[in-house]
Design a protein around this motif. Structure first.
Motif, PDB file in Angstrom:
ATOM      1  N   THR A 197      -4.218  12.664   9.557  1.00  0.00           N
ATOM      2  CA  THR A 197      -5.307  13.442  10.148  1.00  0.00           C
ATOM      3  C   THR A 197      -6.631  12.819   9.724  1.00  0.00           C
ATOM      4  O   THR A 197      -6.694  12.109   8.708  1.00  0.00           O
ATOM      5  CB  THR A 197      -5.262  14.916   9.699  1.00  0.00           C
ATOM      6  N   PRO A 198      -7.721  13.070  10.459  1.00  0.00           N
ATOM      7  CA  PRO A 198      -8.989  12.404  10.141  1.00  0.00           C
ATOM      8  C   PRO A 198      -9.464  12.614   8.711  1.00  0.00           C
ATOM      9  O   PRO A 198     -10.082  11.714   8.125  1.00  0.00           O
ATOM     10  CB  PRO A 198      -9.967  13.027  11.148  1.00  0.00           C
ATOM     11  N   GLU A 199      -9.175  13.783   8.132  1.00  0.00           N
ATOM     12  CA  GLU A 199      -9.716  14.087   6.808  1.00  0.00           C
ATOM     13  C   GLU A 199      -8.715  13.898   5.673  1.00  0.00           C
ATOM     14  O   GLU A 199      -9.062  14.081   4.505  1.00  0.00           O
ATOM     15  CB  GLU A 199     -10.246  15.528   6.775  1.00  0.00           C
ATOM     16  N   LYS A 200      -7.480  13.506   5.978  1.00  0.00           N
ATOM     17  CA  LYS A 200      -6.460  13.366   4.941  1.00  0.00           C
ATOM     18  C   LYS A 200      -5.852  11.965   4.959  1.00  0.00           C
ATOM     19  O   LYS A 200      -5.261  11.545   5.947  1.00  0.00           O
ATOM     20  CB  LYS A 200      -5.355  14.408   5.124  1.00  0.00           C
ATOM     21  N   LEU A 201      -6.015  11.265   3.841  1.00  0.00           N
ATOM     22  CA  LEU A 201      -5.428   9.942   3.665  1.00  0.00           C
ATOM     23  C   LEU A 201      -4.464  10.008   2.485  1.00  0.00           C
ATOM     24  O   LEU A 201      -4.865  10.343   1.369  1.00  0.00           O
ATOM     25  CB  LEU A 201      -6.519   8.900   3.402  1.00  0.00           C
ATOM     26  N   TYR A 202      -3.202   9.727   2.742  1.00  0.00           N
ATOM     27  CA  TYR A 202      -2.193   9.740   1.681  1.00  0.00           C
ATOM     28  C   TYR A 202      -1.985   8.314   1.173  1.00  0.00           C
ATOM     29  O   TYR A 202      -1.856   7.375   1.971  1.00  0.00           O
ATOM     30  CB  TYR A 202      -0.868  10.304   2.194  1.00  0.00           C
ATOM     31  N   ILE A 203      -1.953   8.161  -0.144  1.00  0.00           N
ATOM     32  CA  ILE A 203      -1.718   6.850  -0.739  1.00  0.00           C
ATOM     33  C   ILE A 203      -0.557   6.956  -1.722  1.00  0.00           C
ATOM     34  O   ILE A 203      -0.404   7.947  -2.425  1.00  0.00           O
ATOM     35  CB  ILE A 203      -2.977   6.303  -1.444  1.00  0.00           C
ATOM     36  N   LYS A 204       0.249   5.920  -1.736  1.00  0.00           N
ATOM     37  CA  LYS A 204       1.420   5.886  -2.607  1.00  0.00           C
ATOM     38  C   LYS A 204       1.237   4.797  -3.655  1.00  0.00           C
ATOM     39  O   LYS A 204       0.908   3.657  -3.325  1.00  0.00           O
ATOM     40  CB  LYS A 204       2.683   5.607  -1.792  1.00  0.00           C
ATOM     41  N   THR A 205       1.427   5.154  -4.914  1.00  0.00           N
ATOM     42  CA  THR A 205       1.415   4.182  -6.000  1.00  0.00           C
ATOM     43  C   THR A 205       2.840   3.993  -6.501  1.00  0.00           C
ATOM     44  O   THR A 205       3.649   4.922  -6.478  1.00  0.00           O
ATOM     45  CB  THR A 205       0.513   4.639  -7.159  1.00  0.00           C
ATOM     46  N   ALA A 206       3.142   2.787  -6.945  1.00  0.00           N
ATOM     47  CA  ALA A 206       4.495   2.505  -7.426  1.00  0.00           C
ATOM     48  C   ALA A 206       4.513   1.163  -8.140  1.00  0.00           C
ATOM     49  O   ALA A 206       3.616   0.325  -7.968  1.00  0.00           O
ATOM     50  CB  ALA A 206       5.501   2.499  -6.272  1.00  0.00           C
ATOM     51  N   TYR A 207       5.557   0.972  -8.940  1.00  0.00           N
ATOM     52  CA  TYR A 207       5.825  -0.321  -9.564  1.00  0.00           C
ATOM     53  C   TYR A 207       6.963  -0.962  -8.783  1.00  0.00           C
ATOM     54  O   TYR A 207       8.087  -0.441  -8.768  1.00  0.00           O
ATOM     55  CB  TYR A 207       6.215  -0.152 -11.031  1.00  0.00           C
TER      56      TYR A 207
END
Length: 212
Positions: free
Chosen positions: A174-184
């Motif tokens: 959605t325009p106001e929600k950015l999901y980011i994934k962190t991982a090794y």
């Protein structure tokens, strides 16, 4: 049809015919492709062959420079810094986001005078990761207390190390929600290590314009 020594991008019609190269830059390897929701351009990463080989020897994910590729074959380099994260389009196809370690870069993709911005998230990610680990610790301690009352085996919950890793994936639903994934992540010859996966939510608001 032209033949290349490094991986290029090809397109065809919906029936699988009329295959033709969209890119033709010999020496570059193109990967991680994402069409814009309105299909006006393709976001991709590209790197030199020696850069690909160097990361492969270190068992790391491939990294490339983000760029836009248009149906006529024209390219626009978004950043000269290399990233492991596949670029993500905004829902309206006007912007592209990608990540550099713990920073998120956002680029205009639908204007003749493109701009860009950078979100420095290192401190915020450390804080969020610490809070998450504390929640896990509290849950483990609660389960340990239940086991003790029921006579079950005890587990050590003295401490949990905070996991802090780079951004490897983005999703922009959605325009106001950015999901980011962190991982090794490490790509070993016979196995893939993908540990400490964490999803974070970044709330985005449009920058106020100065009216003159």
């Amino acid at each position: 049809m032209a033949v290349f020594n490094t991986e290029q991008i090809y397109i065809c019609n919906r029936d699988g015919y009329q295959l033709k190269p969209l890119t033709g830059r010999e020496g570059l390897i193109y990967f991680y492709l994402a069409w814009a929701p309105d299909n006006h351009a393709l976001a991709a990463l590209a790197c030199k062959e020696d850069e690909w080989n160097a990361r492969e020897k270190e068992f790391k994910l491939p990294a490339g420079r983000p760029r836009l590729i248009y149906p006529d074959g024209k390219e626009r380099l978004l950043d000269d810094q290399m990233t492991e994260a596949l670029p993500a389009w905004s829902p309206d196809s006007s912007k592209v986001a990608t990540a550099f370690d713990t920073d998120v870069g956002i680029y205009d993709a639908a204007t003749n005078t493109p701009t860009q911005g950078r979100l420095a998230l290192r401190d915020a990610l450390i804080t969020a990761s610490h809070a998450y680990e504390q929640q896990l610790l509290a849950k483990m301690q609660k389960n340990e207390n239940v086991n003790q009352r029921s006579g079950g085996a005890q587990q050590s919950t003295e401490s949990l190390p905070d996991s802090f890793n780079p951004i490897v994936r983005l999703e922009w639903p959605t325009p106001e929600k950015l999901y980011i994934k962190t991982a090794y992540v490490r790509l070993l010859p016979h196995d893939t290590i993908n540990n400490f996966q964490r999803w974070h939510l970044v709330l985005i608001s449009p920058q106020a314009a100065i009216l003159k």
